[in-house]
Design a protein around this motif. Structure first.
Motif, mmCIF file in Angstrom:
data_model
loop_
_atom_site.group_PDB
_atom_site.id
_atom_site.type_symbol
_atom_site.label_atom_id
_atom_site.label_comp_id
_atom_site.label_asym_id
_atom_site.label_seq_id
_atom_site.Cartn_x
_atom_site.Cartn_y
_atom_site.Cartn_z
ATOM 1 N N GLU A 20 0.832 -1.215 0.000
ATOM 2 C CA GLU A 20 0.000 0.000 0.000
ATOM 3 C C GLU A 20 0.861 1.258 0.000
ATOM 4 O O GLU A 20 0.513 2.251 -0.648
ATOM 5 C CB GLU A 20 -0.958 -0.007 1.194
ATOM 6 C CG GLU A 20 -2.043 -1.073 1.104
ATOM 7 C CD GLU A 20 -2.912 -0.966 -0.144
ATOM 8 O OE1 GLU A 20 -3.150 0.154 -0.630
ATOM 9 O OE2 GLU A 20 -3.359 -2.016 -0.637
ATOM 10 N N ALA A 21 2.004 1.232 0.696
ATOM 11 C CA ALA A 21 2.906 2.386 0.706
ATOM 12 C C ALA A 21 3.488 2.628 -0.685
ATOM 13 O O ALA A 21 3.549 3.775 -1.156
ATOM 14 C CB ALA A 21 4.020 2.178 1.732
ATOM 15 N N LEU A 22 3.909 1.564 -1.361
ATOM 16 C CA LEU A 22 4.425 1.704 -2.722
ATOM 17 C C LEU A 22 3.336 2.181 -3.681
ATOM 18 O O LEU A 22 3.570 3.037 -4.533
ATOM 19 C CB LEU A 22 5.002 0.372 -3.219
ATOM 20 C CG LEU A 22 6.330 -0.042 -2.608
ATOM 21 C CD1 LEU A 22 6.655 -1.480 -2.987
ATOM 22 C CD2 LEU A 22 7.441 0.898 -3.042
ATOM 23 N N ARG A 23 2.146 1.639 -3.522
ATOM 24 C CA ARG A 23 1.023 2.047 -4.362
ATOM 25 C C ARG A 23 0.724 3.535 -4.157
ATOM 26 O O ARG A 23 0.463 4.277 -5.104
ATOM 27 C CB ARG A 23 -0.198 1.194 -3.987
ATOM 28 C CG ARG A 23 -1.433 1.453 -4.754
ATOM 29 C CD ARG A 23 -1.513 0.633 -6.010
ATOM 30 N NE ARG A 23 -1.098 1.490 -7.105
ATOM 31 C CZ ARG A 23 -0.579 1.073 -8.257
ATOM 32 N NH1 ARG A 23 -0.400 -0.193 -8.482
ATOM 33 N NH2 ARG A 23 -0.239 1.892 -9.197
ATOM 34 N N ALA A 24 0.797 4.007 -2.899
ATOM 35 C CA ALA A 24 0.534 5.414 -2.597
ATOM 36 C C ALA A 24 1.590 6.313 -3.240
ATOM 37 O O ALA A 24 1.272 7.390 -3.753
ATOM 38 C CB ALA A 24 0.498 5.632 -1.087
ATOM 39 N N ILE A 25 2.851 5.889 -3.217
ATOM 40 C CA ILE A 25 3.917 6.655 -3.873
ATOM 41 C C ILE A 25 3.622 6.761 -5.364
ATOM 42 O O ILE A 25 3.697 7.842 -5.947
ATOM 43 C CB ILE A 25 5.294 5.999 -3.635
ATOM 44 C CG1 ILE A 25 5.697 6.129 -2.162
ATOM 45 C CG2 ILE A 25 6.352 6.613 -4.544
ATOM 46 C CD1 ILE A 25 6.913 5.298 -1.789
ATOM 47 N N ALA A 26 3.299 5.644 -5.976
ATOM 48 C CA ALA A 26 3.028 5.632 -7.414
ATOM 49 C C ALA A 26 1.822 6.507 -7.756
ATOM 50 O O ALA A 26 1.861 7.295 -8.708
ATOM 51 C CB ALA A 26 2.789 4.197 -7.889
ATOM 52 N N VAL A 39 9.022 0.376 -8.020
ATOM 53 C CA VAL A 39 9.815 -0.720 -7.449
ATOM 54 C C VAL A 39 11.192 -0.762 -8.101
ATOM 55 O O VAL A 39 12.207 -0.948 -7.424
ATOM 56 C CB VAL A 39 9.075 -2.069 -7.593
ATOM 57 C CG1 VAL A 39 9.962 -3.236 -7.201
ATOM 58 C CG2 VAL A 39 7.806 -2.049 -6.758
ATOM 59 N N ASN A 40 11.266 -0.544 -9.400
ATOM 60 C CA ASN A 40 12.546 -0.536 -10.099
ATOM 61 C C ASN A 40 13.460 0.568 -9.551
ATOM 62 O O ASN A 40 14.641 0.345 -9.306
ATOM 63 C CB ASN A 40 12.318 -0.363 -11.599
ATOM 64 C CG ASN A 40 13.520 -0.722 -12.422
ATOM 65 O OD1 ASN A 40 14.633 -0.780 -11.935
ATOM 66 N ND2 ASN A 40 13.299 -0.943 -13.696
ATOM 67 N N VAL A 41 12.910 1.760 -9.338
ATOM 68 C CA VAL A 41 13.689 2.874 -8.775
ATOM 69 C C VAL A 41 14.161 2.523 -7.367
ATOM 70 O O VAL A 41 15.317 2.780 -7.003
ATOM 71 C CB VAL A 41 12.858 4.177 -8.772
ATOM 72 C CG1 VAL A 41 13.547 5.268 -7.964
ATOM 73 C CG2 VAL A 41 12.612 4.645 -10.198
ATOM 74 N N ALA A 42 13.304 1.915 -6.565
ATOM 75 C CA ALA A 42 13.678 1.533 -5.208
ATOM 76 C C ALA A 42 14.835 0.536 -5.218
ATOM 77 O O ALA A 42 15.776 0.641 -4.427
ATOM 78 C CB ALA A 42 12.475 0.950 -4.470
ATOM 79 N N ILE A 43 14.781 -0.419 -6.112
ATOM 80 C CA ILE A 43 15.856 -1.414 -6.213
ATOM 81 C C ILE A 43 17.151 -0.760 -6.668
ATOM 82 O O ILE A 43 18.222 -1.024 -6.109
ATOM 83 C CB ILE A 43 15.451 -2.564 -7.156
ATOM 84 C CG1 ILE A 43 14.330 -3.383 -6.521
ATOM 85 C CG2 ILE A 43 16.649 -3.444 -7.501
ATOM 86 C CD1 ILE A 43 13.681 -4.372 -7.451
ATOM 87 N N ASN A 45 18.054 2.333 -6.206
ATOM 88 C CA ASN A 45 18.565 3.105 -5.069
ATOM 89 C C ASN A 45 19.257 2.207 -4.052
ATOM 90 O O ASN A 45 20.320 2.553 -3.526
ATOM 91 C CB ASN A 45 17.433 3.884 -4.395
ATOM 92 C CG ASN A 45 16.989 5.076 -5.191
ATOM 93 O OD1 ASN A 45 17.710 5.578 -6.057
ATOM 94 N ND2 ASN A 45 15.788 5.554 -4.925
ATOM 95 N N LEU A 46 18.693 1.046 -3.748
ATOM 96 C CA LEU A 46 19.301 0.092 -2.836
ATOM 97 C C LEU A 46 20.667 -0.356 -3.354
ATOM 98 O O LEU A 46 21.657 -0.367 -2.613
ATOM 99 C CB LEU A 46 18.390 -1.119 -2.640
ATOM 100 C CG LEU A 46 18.984 -2.267 -1.823
ATOM 101 C CD1 LEU A 46 19.093 -1.894 -0.363
ATOM 102 C CD2 LEU A 46 18.165 -3.520 -2.002
ATOM 103 N N LEU A 47 20.735 -0.686 -4.630
ATOM 104 C CA LEU A 47 21.994 -1.151 -5.209
ATOM 105 C C LEU A 47 23.054 -0.052 -5.229
ATOM 106 O O LEU A 47 24.235 -0.310 -4.968
ATOM 107 C CB LEU A 47 21.754 -1.688 -6.620
ATOM 108 C CG LEU A 47 20.911 -2.960 -6.693
ATOM 109 C CD1 LEU A 47 20.580 -3.293 -8.137
ATOM 110 C CD2 LEU A 47 21.600 -4.110 -5.993
ATOM 111 N N GLU A 48 22.648 1.186 -5.510
ATOM 112 C CA GLU A 48 23.593 2.301 -5.490
ATOM 113 C C GLU A 48 24.126 2.549 -4.086
ATOM 114 O O GLU A 48 25.320 2.762 -3.890
ATOM 115 C CB GLU A 48 22.936 3.568 -6.033
ATOM 116 C CG GLU A 48 22.725 3.541 -7.530
ATOM 117 C CD GLU A 48 21.905 4.720 -8.033
ATOM 118 O OE1 GLU A 48 21.587 5.641 -7.239
ATOM 119 O OE2 GLU A 48 21.574 4.712 -9.236
ATOM 120 N N ARG A 49 23.255 2.504 -3.090
ATOM 121 C CA ARG A 49 23.684 2.703 -1.700
ATOM 122 C C ARG A 49 24.596 1.571 -1.254
ATOM 123 O O ARG A 49 25.564 1.793 -0.529
ATOM 124 C CB ARG A 49 22.479 2.837 -0.788
ATOM 125 C CG ARG A 49 21.737 4.161 -1.026
ATOM 126 C CD ARG A 49 20.539 4.312 -0.150
ATOM 127 N NE ARG A 49 20.967 4.413 1.242
ATOM 128 C CZ ARG A 49 20.146 4.286 2.270
ATOM 129 N NH1 ARG A 49 18.862 4.072 2.072
ATOM 130 N NH2 ARG A 49 20.591 4.382 3.504
#
Length: 61
Positions: A20-26, A39-43, A45-49
């Motif tokens: 629901e949090a991801l859906r709200a962001i979208a 979800v792709n952007v979140a992944i 960002n995780l990989l870059e960090r």
């Protein structure tokens, strides 16, 4: 000639609150974003960090 991106597809299960949090962001963007994009952007960002050792939690648990 256009270069096609090779992507891998996989399935992930989320608990309801995270979904629901991801859906709200979208949905909060105008125009709304696709959930797949968020979800792709979140992944990414995780990989870059992870690459610069800026993660705040261990991934070996």
């Amino acid at each position: 000639m256009m270069k096609t991106l090779q992507q891998k597809r996989f399935t992930v299960s989320l608990d309801n609150n995270d979904y629901e949090a991801l859906r709200a962001i979208a949905d909060s963007h105008q125009p709304p974003l696709k959930l797949q994009y968020v979800v792709n952007v979140a992944i990414k960002n995780l990989l870059e960090r992870h690459a610069v050792r800026q993660l705040a939690f261990p991934l070996d648990d």
